[in-house]
Design an enzyme around this catalytic site. Structure first.
Site, mmCIF file in Angstrom:
data_model
loop_
_atom_site.group_PDB
_atom_site.id
_atom_site.type_symbol
_atom_site.label_atom_id
_atom_site.label_comp_id
_atom_site.label_asym_id
_atom_site.label_seq_id
_atom_site.Cartn_x
_atom_site.Cartn_y
_atom_site.Cartn_z
ATOM 1 C CG ASP A 127 5.410 -12.218 -2.230
ATOM 2 O OD1 ASP A 127 5.309 -11.190 -1.529
ATOM 3 O OD2 ASP A 127 4.421 -12.869 -2.610
ATOM 4 C CD GLN A 128 8.576 -6.764 -6.669
ATOM 5 O OE1 GLN A 128 8.429 -7.698 -7.439
ATOM 6 N NE2 GLN A 128 8.850 -5.548 -7.076
#
Length: 160
Positions: free
Chosen positions: A22-23
């Site tokens: 994810d980010q």
């Protein structure tokens, strides 16, 4: 299928891909279930058969009825992860797998989980696992004597 005693545990290594994070650079939670499937497929291959053959040759499908995952620590991009998969128990139409995800570098427990599967035919009607598979599954579960493997089974049982 070999005459050698089948093993009900498989360890598969994989490397975390950038697309799986994810980010924040942490593996996105749903990918753990994909890794469980990778382990499950490799365990079946180790036992002497494949999902593909079960489906195409025996009209036998293994549907996930329940899936659980307990997240313990983050996995990050480019880390190597060990997917440890164990066949916990088997009945005629239902069986259970347990999983551990560990960081290869230090052995840290990243996640543990369990899946419950029902056996169906091509029309999604519950059916018995064909005898040739049932025999191998039962032998693999019944002859598991490694205490470390029992530890995995015991720990996963508590998740229910």
């Amino acid at each position: 299928m070999s005459s050698k005693q089948p093993q009900a545990i498989n360890e598969t290594r994989l490397r975390v891909r950038y697309a799986e994070t994810d980010q924040m650079g942490v593996v996105y939670h749903s990918n753990h279930f994909i890794w469980f499937e990778v382990g499950r497929v490799e365990l079946l291959r180790q036992l002497g058969f494949s999902y593909r053959d079960m489906e195409s040759q025996d009209n036998c499908f293994i549907a996930v009825a329940e899936a659980k995952c307990r997240y313990r620590a983050p996995a990050r991009y480019d880390e190597e992860v060990i997917v440890r998969t164990q066949l916990l128990n088997v009945r005629e139409s239902v069986f259970h797998f347990g999983y551990e995800l560990r960081r290869a570098e230090d052995g840290a427990l990243l996640a543990e989980g369990e899946t419950t599967h029902i056996v169906t035919d091509g029309e999604m009607k519950i059916t018995a696992l064909p005898e040739k598979y049932l025999k191998v599954f039962r032998a693999a579960v019944g002859k598991n004597s490694d205490p470390g493997h029992r530890k995995l089974e015991t720990r996963n049982r508590k998740l229910i």
